[in-house]
Enzyme design. Structure first.
Site, PDB file in Angstrom:
ATOM      1  CE  LYS A 111      27.807  39.734 -70.123  1.00 52.81           C
ATOM      2  NZ  LYS A 111      27.582  40.279 -71.477  1.00 52.81           N
ATOM      3  CE  LYS A 192      17.449  34.871 -70.868  1.00 54.36           C
ATOM      4  NZ  LYS A 192      17.877  36.252 -71.112  1.00 54.36           N
ATOM      5  CE  LYS A 195      24.663  33.496 -77.206  1.00 49.82           C
ATOM      6  NZ  LYS A 195      24.104  34.185 -78.357  1.00 49.82           N
TER       7      LYS A 195
END
Length: 329
Positions: A111, A192, A195
């Site tokens: 991130k 994976k 969203k």
């Protein structure tokens, strides 16, 4: 009864992957365990959030927990920020964490990669997560593979605190489901389902309409072989679809392979779409009825009251162990 804790961030829609990998299993767990299900909104603000959207997402996630089958008479459902003990315990756990081990966290690396500046909260996310879990004498934490590293750190921090200060924490075990722990993208089946994927066809949400679900499954990536068979390495797309089908119908992979022997992908996908729609429709109906109801607020009020009672007791133990505040007579 052993205790289970799980937290989900209110960061938008719930995907089929979130449902299969977590929420669907929570419904079964609530009959066997003392369950705490937390909407971890303090974790959500480690990255920028729009205030009104965050509020909406918090309520939406609470409604979805109940819509999928969480029973507030059996499990405790609450919002993290409504229980101040989480932030208090999070700071204490941060103080027993080391910068080096936090910088090694894979999610922090991912991130923060390429960012000019990142929130310090992103770095100290894992000690807060550890606090969330340890406050409730948690025995088991159901997580996906991507959270396993954070759970290992939680165990390390619990053991470190117990050894350095006082033996007050239960060291939790990791519970990774054998099937469905990692639902893959419909467009890139080696990744994976997420969203945050820019390709909307890659994931199904629990609020998708039937026509959207049909279109997304119809366009799911498979292969040119045309054989409905499970082979995760050579046929990741078909294997992913078979896993979803198996979980929703309780049919074994082997029986599904036999059922679709000699049948093309078109018919297989059409049937799977109906299976998914059949599972999701009653969830959506309950979700929309809860979103505007007073019942939802009453359930969250009761949940935060119970969580506050339990968590504040543990915070007092932590403060006493570390020598904070005045000694109480």
């Amino acid at each position: 009864m052993k205790t289970i804790f799980s937290g989900i961030q209110p960061s938008g829609v719930i995907t089929l992957g979130n449902y299969i990998g977590a929420m669907k299993q929570f419904v079964e767990l609530q009959d066997e365990y003392n369950c705490y299900f937390c909407i971890v909104d303090e974790h959500a603000i480690t990255v920028p959030q729009e205030r009104l959207q965050l509020r909406k997402n918090i309520r939406s996630l609470a409604a979805m927990y109940l819509a999928v089958g969480i029973n507030p008479e059996k499990a405790t459902l609450f919002i993290q920020s409504e229980v101040p003990a989480h932030a208090q315990a999070g700071w204490m756990m941060t103080c027993v964490s080391y910068i080096g081990e936090l910088e090694r966290m894979t999610q922090f690396k991912d991130k923060s990669a390429g960012k000019e500046a990142v929130s310090s909260g992103l770095l100290t996310y894992p000690p807060l997560m550890a606090a969330d879990i340890l406050l409730y004498n948690t025995d088991l934490v159901p997580v996906g593979e991507d959270q396993k590293q954070h759970l290992e750190l939680t165990r390390d921090l619990a053991e470190r605190f117990n050894k350095k200060y006082n033996d007050i924490f239960t060291v939790p075990e990791v519970r990774i489901p054998k099937v469905g722990a990692r639902v893959m993208s419909l467009q890139e089946p080696t990744k994976k389902m997420s969203k945050s994927d820019p390709n909307q066809k890659s994931f199904i949400t629990l609020l998708d309409e039937p026509k959207q679900i049909e279109k997304k499954i119809k366009s799911a990536v498979t292969d040119s072989e045309g054989i409905v068979k499970y082979n995760k390495v050579n046929k990741p797309g078909v294997s992913n679809l078979l896993s979803i089908y198996s979980i929703f119908t309780n049919e074994t992979i082997e029986s599904l392979e036999q059922k679709y022997e000699g049948v093309g992908y078109g018919e297989f996908k059409a049937d799977l779409a109906q299976v998914v729609i059949h599972e999701i429709e009653p969830i959506q109906k309950k979700y929309y009825s809860l979103m505007e109801s007073e019942e939802l607020d009453e359930i969250l009020d009761k949940g935060s009251e119970k969580a506050n009672f339990v968590a504040s007791k543990m915070v007092k133990k932590m403060e006493n162990a570390m020598g904070l505040g005045r000694k109480r007579r």
